[in-house]
Design an enzyme around this catalytic site. Structure first.
Site, PDB file in Angstrom:
ATOM      1  N   TYR A 172      -1.313  -0.303  10.615  1.00  0.00           N
ATOM      2  CA  TYR A 172      -1.618  -0.972   9.342  1.00  0.00           C
ATOM      3  C   TYR A 172      -0.438  -0.804   8.376  1.00  0.00           C
ATOM      4  O   TYR A 172       0.048  -1.764   7.768  1.00  0.00           O
ATOM      5  CB  TYR A 172      -2.910  -0.394   8.753  1.00  0.00           C
ATOM      6  CG  TYR A 172      -3.155  -0.747   7.309  1.00  0.00           C
ATOM      7  CD1 TYR A 172      -3.424  -2.062   6.921  1.00  0.00           C
ATOM      8  CD2 TYR A 172      -3.109   0.231   6.307  1.00  0.00           C
ATOM      9  CE1 TYR A 172      -3.645  -2.385   5.590  1.00  0.00           C
ATOM     10  CE2 TYR A 172      -3.338  -0.080   4.970  1.00  0.00           C
ATOM     11  CZ  TYR A 172      -3.598  -1.387   4.622  1.00  0.00           C
ATOM     12  OH  TYR A 172      -3.813  -1.706   3.296  1.00  0.00           O
ATOM     13  N   SER A 232       0.826  -1.205   0.000  1.00  0.00           N
ATOM     14  CA  SER A 232       0.000   0.000   0.000  1.00  0.00           C
ATOM     15  C   SER A 232       0.859   1.254   0.000  1.00  0.00           C
ATOM     16  O   SER A 232       1.937   1.281   0.607  1.00  0.00           O
ATOM     17  CB  SER A 232      -0.865  -0.015   1.264  1.00  0.00           C
ATOM     18  OG  SER A 232      -1.453   1.230   1.450  1.00  0.00           O
ATOM     19  N   LYS A 274       2.287  -3.613   6.615  1.00  0.00           N
ATOM     20  CA  LYS A 274       2.584  -3.751   5.176  1.00  0.00           C
ATOM     21  C   LYS A 274       4.088  -3.607   4.932  1.00  0.00           C
ATOM     22  O   LYS A 274       4.695  -4.353   4.157  1.00  0.00           O
ATOM     23  CB  LYS A 274       1.811  -2.688   4.374  1.00  0.00           C
ATOM     24  CG  LYS A 274       0.305  -2.903   4.353  1.00  0.00           C
ATOM     25  CD  LYS A 274      -0.055  -4.096   3.479  1.00  0.00           C
ATOM     26  CE  LYS A 274      -1.518  -4.402   3.503  1.00  0.00           C
ATOM     27  NZ  LYS A 274      -1.897  -5.644   2.869  1.00  0.00           N
TER      28      LYS A 274
HETATM   29  P1  NAD Z   1     -11.083  -6.691   1.361  1.00  0.00           P
HETATM   30  O1  NAD Z   1     -11.270  -6.630   2.834  1.00  0.00           O
HETATM   31  O2  NAD Z   1     -12.270  -6.499   0.500  1.00  0.00           O
HETATM   32  O3  NAD Z   1     -10.364  -8.063   0.956  1.00  0.00           O
HETATM   33  C1  NAD Z   1      -9.506  -8.757   1.813  1.00  0.00           C
HETATM   34  C2  NAD Z   1     -10.002 -10.181   1.895  1.00  0.00           C
HETATM   35  O4  NAD Z   1      -9.146 -10.935   2.749  1.00  0.00           O
HETATM   36  C3  NAD Z   1     -11.416 -10.290   2.477  1.00  0.00           C
HETATM   37  O5  NAD Z   1     -12.209 -11.081   1.634  1.00  0.00           O
HETATM   38  C4  NAD Z   1     -11.203 -10.930   3.842  1.00  0.00           C
HETATM   39  O6  NAD Z   1     -12.310 -11.727   4.227  1.00  0.00           O
HETATM   40  C5  NAD Z   1      -9.937 -11.737   3.615  1.00  0.00           C
HETATM   41  N1  NAD Z   1      -9.132 -11.975   4.813  1.00  0.00           N
HETATM   42  C6  NAD Z   1      -8.727 -11.075   5.737  1.00  0.00           C
HETATM   43  N2  NAD Z   1      -7.947 -11.657   6.658  1.00  0.00           N
HETATM   44  C7  NAD Z   1      -7.847 -12.959   6.304  1.00  0.00           C
HETATM   45  C8  NAD Z   1      -7.160 -14.075   6.841  1.00  0.00           C
HETATM   46  N3  NAD Z   1      -6.388 -13.969   7.951  1.00  0.00           N
HETATM   47  N4  NAD Z   1      -7.269 -15.273   6.230  1.00  0.00           N
HETATM   48  C9  NAD Z   1      -8.017 -15.407   5.105  1.00  0.00           C
HETATM   49  N5  NAD Z   1      -8.701 -14.387   4.562  1.00  0.00           N
HETATM   50  C10 NAD Z   1      -8.608 -13.178   5.142  1.00  0.00           C
HETATM   51  O7  NAD Z   1      -9.952  -5.630   1.009  1.00  0.00           O
HETATM   52  P2  NAD Z   1      -9.450  -5.124  -0.411  1.00  0.00           P
HETATM   53  O8  NAD Z   1      -9.778  -3.689  -0.506  1.00  0.00           O
HETATM   54  O9  NAD Z   1      -9.851  -6.043  -1.477  1.00  0.00           O
HETATM   55  O10 NAD Z   1      -7.872  -5.209  -0.156  1.00  0.00           O
HETATM   56  C11 NAD Z   1      -7.115  -6.336  -0.540  1.00  0.00           C
HETATM   57  C12 NAD Z   1      -5.686  -6.130  -0.104  1.00  0.00           C
HETATM   58  O11 NAD Z   1      -5.186  -4.920  -0.663  1.00  0.00           O
HETATM   59  C13 NAD Z   1      -5.516  -6.009   1.409  1.00  0.00           C
HETATM   60  O12 NAD Z   1      -4.339  -6.682   1.781  1.00  0.00           O
HETATM   61  C14 NAD Z   1      -5.355  -4.515   1.619  1.00  0.00           C
HETATM   62  O13 NAD Z   1      -4.584  -4.216   2.756  1.00  0.00           O
HETATM   63  C15 NAD Z   1      -4.627  -4.097   0.351  1.00  0.00           C
HETATM   64  N6  NAD Z   1      -4.855  -2.689   0.001  1.00  0.00           N
HETATM   65  C16 NAD Z   1      -6.126  -2.221  -0.127  1.00  0.00           C
HETATM   66  C17 NAD Z   1      -6.337  -0.864  -0.417  1.00  0.00           C
HETATM   67  C18 NAD Z   1      -7.728  -0.309  -0.535  1.00  0.00           C
HETATM   68  O14 NAD Z   1      -7.887   0.913  -0.455  1.00  0.00           O
HETATM   69  N7  NAD Z   1      -8.766  -1.131  -0.756  1.00  0.00           N
HETATM   70  C19 NAD Z   1      -5.239  -0.002  -0.596  1.00  0.00           C
HETATM   71  C20 NAD Z   1      -3.959  -0.533  -0.458  1.00  0.00           C
HETATM   72  C21 NAD Z   1      -3.763  -1.891  -0.166  1.00  0.00           C
HETATM   73  N1  UFG Z   2     -12.139  11.661   3.301  1.00  0.00           N
HETATM   74  C1  UFG Z   2     -13.105  12.603   3.658  1.00  0.00           C
HETATM   75  N2  UFG Z   2     -14.240  12.163   4.243  1.00  0.00           N
HETATM   76  C2  UFG Z   2     -14.490  10.843   4.508  1.00  0.00           C
HETATM   77  C3  UFG Z   2     -13.498   9.888   4.129  1.00  0.00           C
HETATM   78  C4  UFG Z   2     -12.339  10.351   3.535  1.00  0.00           C
HETATM   79  O1  UFG Z   2     -12.925  13.801   3.460  1.00  0.00           O
HETATM   80  O2  UFG Z   2     -15.543  10.521   5.067  1.00  0.00           O
HETATM   81  C5  UFG Z   2     -10.919  12.133   2.618  1.00  0.00           C
HETATM   82  C6  UFG Z   2      -9.640  11.816   3.367  1.00  0.00           C
HETATM   83  O3  UFG Z   2      -9.350  12.824   4.314  1.00  0.00           O
HETATM   84  C7  UFG Z   2      -8.629  11.735   2.219  1.00  0.00           C
HETATM   85  C8  UFG Z   2      -9.453  11.186   1.045  1.00  0.00           C
HETATM   86  O4  UFG Z   2     -10.814  11.435   1.389  1.00  0.00           O
HETATM   87  O5  UFG Z   2      -8.194  13.029   1.881  1.00  0.00           O
HETATM   88  C9  UFG Z   2      -9.250   9.696   0.833  1.00  0.00           C
HETATM   89  O6  UFG Z   2      -9.517   8.999   2.058  1.00  0.00           O
HETATM   90  P1  UFG Z   2      -9.708   7.417   2.106  1.00  0.00           P
HETATM   91  O7  UFG Z   2     -10.040   7.056   3.514  1.00  0.00           O
HETATM   92  O8  UFG Z   2     -10.658   6.975   1.059  1.00  0.00           O
HETATM   93  O9  UFG Z   2      -8.279   6.875   1.685  1.00  0.00           O
HETATM   94  P2  UFG Z   2      -6.841   7.103   2.332  1.00  0.00           P
HETATM   95  O10 UFG Z   2      -6.001   7.816   1.325  1.00  0.00           O
HETATM   96  O11 UFG Z   2      -6.924   7.702   3.663  1.00  0.00           O
HETATM   97  O12 UFG Z   2      -6.329   5.621   2.518  1.00  0.00           O
HETATM   98  C10 UFG Z   2      -6.576   4.604   1.545  1.00  0.00           C
HETATM   99  C11 UFG Z   2      -6.744   3.276   2.263  1.00  0.00           C
HETATM  100  C12 UFG Z   2      -5.451   2.831   2.842  1.00  0.00           C
HETATM  101  C13 UFG Z   2      -4.387   2.822   1.780  1.00  0.00           C
HETATM  102  C14 UFG Z   2      -4.276   4.186   1.142  1.00  0.00           C
HETATM  103  C15 UFG Z   2      -3.290   4.130   0.024  1.00  0.00           C
HETATM  104  O13 UFG Z   2      -7.714   3.391   3.288  1.00  0.00           O
HETATM  105  O14 UFG Z   2      -5.602   1.527   3.336  1.00  0.00           O
HETATM  106  O15 UFG Z   2      -5.543   4.574   0.630  1.00  0.00           O
HETATM  107  O16 UFG Z   2      -2.974   5.402  -0.418  1.00  0.00           O
HETATM  108  F1  UFG Z   2      -3.222   2.499   2.316  1.00  0.00           F
END
Ligand code: NAD
Ligand code: UFG
Length: 345
Positions: A155, A131, A159
């Site tokens: 978190y 991430s 990572k």
């Molecule tokens: P998500 O929660 O939709 O998907 C994660 C999946 O992993 C879920 O289906 C959950 O049930 C499963 N899971 C969690 N812990 C587990 C475990 N111990 N064993 C087996 N299954 C497990 O999240 P996502 O948005 O699809 O994210 C996927 C990956 O990408 C995550 O590792 C997350 O940290 C990373 N990521 C997500 C974002 C984002 O904004 N969505 C940004 C950066 C990185």
């Molecule tokens: N924001 C608002 N109101 C809300 C939610 C978010 O103003 O109710 C703003 C935040 O302050 C930020 C932007 O919208 O400026 C994006 O916020 P998000 O929570 O959607 O995303 P973040 O950038 O904070 O973080 C996300 C994921 C992290 C990941 C990261 C990677 O939550 O897990 O993107 O850049 F690591």
């Protein structure tokens, strides 16, 4: 036909990636505990691509004997796991601050477990969901992969720790491992069919699902966290990336790793374009012909002003470019939300 293990494949990014993998004729084993998902997403994939081959194994990656069974069954069925795409993990920054041990256990212990089993079965190819949060507060934007790793929350630390573990494993046996840490920026949107999308269990923290809830009338207004950031309109700037572009980046990474010599990669995945919260709101309103009431609130603890990817490395290395813009993200994400106001249920 190659068999790929997808951990967390029932989740948001995992399910979109599984769809792309089945379209490329990979055979999939999905391991998911469903702690933040339902396997209805996988049923939808089978509906969207009737030729898809997906075995679902419900379980936790921290369960060593369960994971051993998964690898063993695949080997006995003469389709050994050739590579792993590792999505499984917990992802809420706020929850990780409230409960850091849960995050270290799930994300780091889970990954160590997975890697132990991969070693046992001599499976040495892995794509890891990292991430942009690992960069923390950066001095420069766009952010290149050479930026120091400086997370600001548990978190992010998990990572960064998993990346460090993977680097160490690569260093221990450079001739065998193929590893890609994909550092996602802000994935939003959904498949254009509206059949699969983001369906977080519990209250979402990310802006896009919250914004959809406001439009659906489930929240009165969008609370914008700060209008005094050092950005052009005072609201936070992020690099939103369409989840289908992100899914396709996994296919390109997998193909690159399989076709090339063992190596260790760190790649940003973003569009390289920053969008402010206000711009996101305005784009969503104009594309989807709706009105989003909002109020400005205090900054959210842990937020950064600006996080935009320098994506030159991935574009020059892989057969990948982001094809969808912020309008597509707003249109496709809303289509999924409006057609499925209760998610997969
Ligand atoms: P998500 O929660 O939709 O998907 C994660 C999946 O992993 C879920 O289906 C959950 O049930 C499963 N899971 C969690 N812990 C587990 C475990 N111990 N064993 C087996 N299954 C497990 O999240 P996502 O948005 O699809 O994210 C996927 C990956 O990408 C995550 O590792 C997350 O940290 C990373 N990521 C997500 C974002 C984002 O904004 N969505 C940004 C950066 C990185
Ligand atoms: N924001 C608002 N109101 C809300 C939610 C978010 O103003 O109710 C703003 C935040 O302050 C930020 C932007 O919208 O400026 C994006 O916020 P998000 O929570 O959607 O995303 P973040 O950038 O904070 O973080 C996300 C994921 C992290 C990941 C990261 C990677 O939550 O897990 O993107 O850049 F690591």
């Amino acid at each position: 036909m190659k068999t790929i293990l997808v951990t967390g494949g029932a989740g948001f990014i995992g399910s979109h990636t599984c769809l792309c993998l089945t379209e490329k004729n990979y055979q999939l084993i999905v391991v998911d505990s469903n702690i933040n998902s339902t396997n209805k997403s996988l049923e939808k994939i089978k509906y969207m691509n009737p030729n898809s081959k997906i075995i679902f194994a419900k379980g936790d990656i921290r369960d060593l004997s369960f994971m051993r069974k998964v690898f063993n069954n695949a080997r006995e069925n003469k389709s050994p796991i050739e590579a792993v795409i590792h999505f499984a993990g917990l992802k809420s920054v706020g929850e990780s601050i409230a409960n850091p041990l849960m995050y270290w256990d799930s994300n780091v212990c889970g990954s160590i477990n997975l890697l132990k089993i991969m070693c046992e079965f001599k499976c040495h190819t892995i794509i890891f969901s990292s991430s942009a949060t690992i960069y923390g507060n950066t001095k420069t934007n766009p952010i290149t992969e050479n930026e120091p790793i400086n997370p600001t929350n548990p978190y992010g630390f998990t990572k960064a720790a998993i990346e460090t573990i993977l680097k160490g494993i690569f260093g221990s046996s450079e001739s065998s491992w193929r590893i890609a840490n994909l550092r996602y920026f802000n994935p939003i949107g959904a498949h254009k069919s509206g059949l699969i999308g983001e369906d977080p269990l519990g209250e979402p923290n990310n802006i896009f699902p919250i914004l959809c809830k406001v439009v659906q009338g489930k929240h009165k207004e969008l609370r914008i966290f700060g209008n005094d950031w050092p950005t052009f309109d005072g609201t936070g700037v992020r690099d939103y990336i369409h989840v289908m572009d992100l899914a396709e980046a996994h296919i390109s990474s997998l193909e690159f790793l399989i076709e090339n010599k063992p190596q260790y990669l760190e790649l940003n995945i973003g569009t390289g374009i920053g969008t402010s919260v206000l711009e996101l709101v305005k784009t969503f309103e104009s594309v989807n012909k709706c009105k989003i009431p909002y109020v400005f609130c205090n900054r959210r603890i842990g937020d950064v002003a600006n996080a935009v990817a320098d994506n030159k490395k991935i574009i020059s290395l892989l057969n990948w470019v982001p094809k969808r813009n912020i309008k597509d993200m707003c249109k496709d994400g809303w289509k999924w939300q409006s057609l499925n106001p209760k998610g997969f249920n």
